[in-house]
Design a protein around this motif. Structure first.
Motif, PDB file in Angstrom:
ATOM      1  N   LYS A 135     -48.434 -40.380  25.989  1.00 49.06           N
ATOM      2  CA  LYS A 135     -48.614 -39.591  27.219  1.00 49.06           C
ATOM      3  C   LYS A 135     -48.260 -40.415  28.456  1.00 49.06           C
ATOM      4  N   ARG A 136     -48.641 -41.691  28.460  1.00 50.94           N
ATOM      5  CA  ARG A 136     -48.292 -42.565  29.593  1.00 50.94           C
ATOM      6  C   ARG A 136     -46.784 -42.759  29.681  1.00 50.94           C
ATOM      7  N   ARG A 137     -46.152 -42.942  28.538  1.00 49.73           N
ATOM      8  CA  ARG A 137     -44.698 -43.105  28.515  1.00 49.73           C
ATOM      9  C   ARG A 137     -44.004 -41.835  28.998  1.00 49.73           C
ATOM     10  N   LYS A 176     -43.116 -26.613  29.897  1.00 46.63           N
ATOM     11  CA  LYS A 176     -43.573 -27.984  30.156  1.00 46.63           C
ATOM     12  C   LYS A 176     -44.521 -28.453  29.046  1.00 46.63           C
ATOM     13  N   GLU A 177     -45.456 -27.579  28.632  1.00 47.65           N
ATOM     14  CA  GLU A 177     -46.386 -27.933  27.554  1.00 47.65           C
ATOM     15  C   GLU A 177     -45.640 -28.138  26.238  1.00 47.65           C
ATOM     16  N   GLN A 178     -44.659 -27.290  25.976  1.00 49.75           N
ATOM     17  CA  GLN A 178     -43.870 -27.416  24.756  1.00 49.75           C
ATOM     18  C   GLN A 178     -43.093 -28.732  24.742  1.00 49.75           C
ATOM     19  N   LEU A 179     -42.471 -29.079  25.857  1.00 48.13           N
ATOM     20  CA  LEU A 179     -41.715 -30.326  25.942  1.00 48.13           C
ATOM     21  C   LEU A 179     -42.626 -31.544  25.805  1.00 48.13           C
ATOM     22  N   LYS A 180     -43.798 -31.449  26.391  1.00 47.40           N
ATOM     23  CA  LYS A 180     -44.773 -32.541  26.271  1.00 47.40           C
ATOM     24  C   LYS A 180     -45.158 -32.748  24.814  1.00 47.40           C
ATOM     25  N   SER A 181     -45.427 -31.669  24.125  1.00 43.67           N
ATOM     26  CA  SER A 181     -45.792 -31.735  22.716  1.00 43.67           C
ATOM     27  C   SER A 181     -44.652 -32.329  21.883  1.00 43.67           C
ATOM     28  N   ILE A 182     -43.438 -31.892  22.149  1.00 45.25           N
ATOM     29  CA  ILE A 182     -42.269 -32.402  21.425  1.00 45.25           C
ATOM     30  C   ILE A 182     -42.099 -33.893  21.679  1.00 45.25           C
ATOM     31  N   TYR A 183     -42.255 -34.300  22.931  1.00 44.16           N
ATOM     32  CA  TYR A 183     -42.088 -35.707  23.303  1.00 44.16           C
ATOM     33  C   TYR A 183     -43.110 -36.585  22.568  1.00 44.16           C
ATOM     34  N   ILE A 184     -44.365 -36.169  22.573  1.00 49.30           N
ATOM     35  CA  ILE A 184     -45.428 -36.956  21.933  1.00 49.30           C
ATOM     36  C   ILE A 184     -45.203 -37.021  20.422  1.00 49.30           C
ATOM     37  N   GLU A 185     -44.839 -35.894  19.822  1.00 50.64           N
ATOM     38  CA  GLU A 185     -44.563 -35.887  18.384  1.00 50.64           C
ATOM     39  C   GLU A 185     -43.383 -36.786  18.047  1.00 50.64           C
ATOM     40  N   GLN A 186     -42.347 -36.750  18.872  1.00 53.62           N
ATOM     41  CA  GLN A 186     -41.172 -37.583  18.629  1.00 53.62           C
ATOM     42  C   GLN A 186     -41.515 -39.065  18.801  1.00 53.62           C
ATOM     43  N   THR A 208     -33.771 -32.876  17.276  1.00 53.11           N
ATOM     44  CA  THR A 208     -32.379 -33.263  17.051  1.00 53.11           C
ATOM     45  C   THR A 208     -31.740 -33.934  18.260  1.00 53.11           C
ATOM     46  N   GLU A 209     -32.145 -33.572  19.451  1.00 54.99           N
ATOM     47  CA  GLU A 209     -31.613 -34.180  20.664  1.00 54.99           C
ATOM     48  C   GLU A 209     -32.415 -35.439  20.984  1.00 54.99           C
ATOM     49  N   PRO A 210     -31.751 -36.474  21.509  1.00 54.31           N
ATOM     50  CA  PRO A 210     -32.525 -37.657  21.907  1.00 54.31           C
ATOM     51  C   PRO A 210     -33.470 -37.281  23.052  1.00 54.31           C
ATOM     52  N   ILE A 211     -34.729 -37.566  22.866  1.00 56.74           N
ATOM     53  CA  ILE A 211     -35.725 -37.167  23.865  1.00 56.74           C
ATOM     54  C   ILE A 211     -36.434 -38.394  24.441  1.00 56.74           C
ATOM     55  N   LEU A 212     -36.512 -39.466  23.663  1.00 61.92           N
ATOM     56  CA  LEU A 212     -37.154 -40.690  24.142  1.00 61.92           C
ATOM     57  C   LEU A 212     -36.153 -41.507  24.948  1.00 61.92           C
ATOM     58  N   THR A 213     -36.673 -42.269  25.887  1.00 69.17           N
ATOM     59  CA  THR A 213     -35.817 -43.131  26.693  1.00 69.17           C
ATOM     60  C   THR A 213     -35.515 -44.422  25.933  1.00 69.17           C
ATOM     61  N   ALA A 214     -34.509 -45.150  26.394  1.00 66.07           N
ATOM     62  CA  ALA A 214     -34.185 -46.453  25.796  1.00 66.07           C
ATOM     63  C   ALA A 214     -35.377 -47.398  25.936  1.00 66.07           C
ATOM     64  N   SER A 215     -36.094 -47.264  27.020  1.00 68.27           N
ATOM     65  CA  SER A 215     -37.291 -48.075  27.243  1.00 68.27           C
ATOM     66  C   SER A 215     -38.380 -47.738  26.219  1.00 68.27           C
ATOM     67  N   ASP A 216     -38.524 -46.461  25.902  1.00 72.20           N
ATOM     68  CA  ASP A 216     -39.484 -46.050  24.864  1.00 72.20           C
ATOM     69  C   ASP A 216     -39.103 -46.680  23.523  1.00 72.20           C
ATOM     70  N   ASP A 217     -37.807 -46.628  23.199  1.00 73.73           N
ATOM     71  CA  ASP A 217     -37.337 -47.196  21.932  1.00 73.73           C
ATOM     72  C   ASP A 217     -37.625 -48.694  21.861  1.00 73.73           C
ATOM     73  N   ARG A 218     -37.395 -49.403  22.967  1.00 71.49           N
ATOM     74  CA  ARG A 218     -37.669 -50.845  22.993  1.00 71.49           C
ATOM     75  C   ARG A 218     -39.165 -51.115  22.839  1.00 71.49           C
TER      76      ARG A 218
END
Length: 148
Positions: free
Chosen positions: A134-136, A32-42, A74-84
């Protein structure tokens, strides 16, 4: 009674320091911590790329740099809403950069014009961008509570 001075004391201190530092390296972050870190970095990397492209008017040079760079997940990790959201945010910030550039004629010689690199760097270091990511992450439900 053994007196802790000289070599013995230094050895004891060094052993204690090494033991404490090793404890922190033994701890492996949870999935979970690793995924959180990846998400924030992405999130921040996507923000950086978008603002860089926009602030340099989608120049071929910037496009080439971004296309040849292999940073990020390499895998899409952000949501379409994040991209917008990132697209909207970077559009507004690029408009600010344009307005700042237009007002640059009042700055000292050599300081006129658009200054995107400094602006982007300051925003990447700012706490507000981390907080937003983090909120996203929480809103996206990724990673969910069952992931460990």
């Amino acid at each position: 009674m053994v007196r802790k001075t000289g070599f013995f004391h230094c050895t004891l201190c060094l052993t204690s320091v090494l033991a404490l530092s090793c404890v922190s390296t033994w701890r492996t972050p949870s999935k979970k911590e690793q995924l959180k870190s990846i998400y924030i970095e992405q999130f921040k990397l996507t923000y950086f790329r978008q603002l860089l492209l926009k602030s340099y008017n989608y120049s071929d040079a910037i496009k080439e740099i971004i296309e040849t760079d292999h940073s990020g997940f390499t895998e899409p990790i952000l949501t379409a809403s994040d991209d917008r959201l990132i697209d909207s945010l970077t559009t507004v910030q690029n408009e600010y950069l344009k307005a700042d550039s237009a007002a640059g004629n009042r700055r000292a010689e050599g300081a006129q014009g658009k200054r995107p690199l400094e602006f982007i760097m300051m925003n990447l270091q700012a706490k507000w961008l981390d907080s937003l990511a983090k909120r996203r992450l929480k809103l996206s439900g990724f990673p969910d509570e069952s992931t460990d």
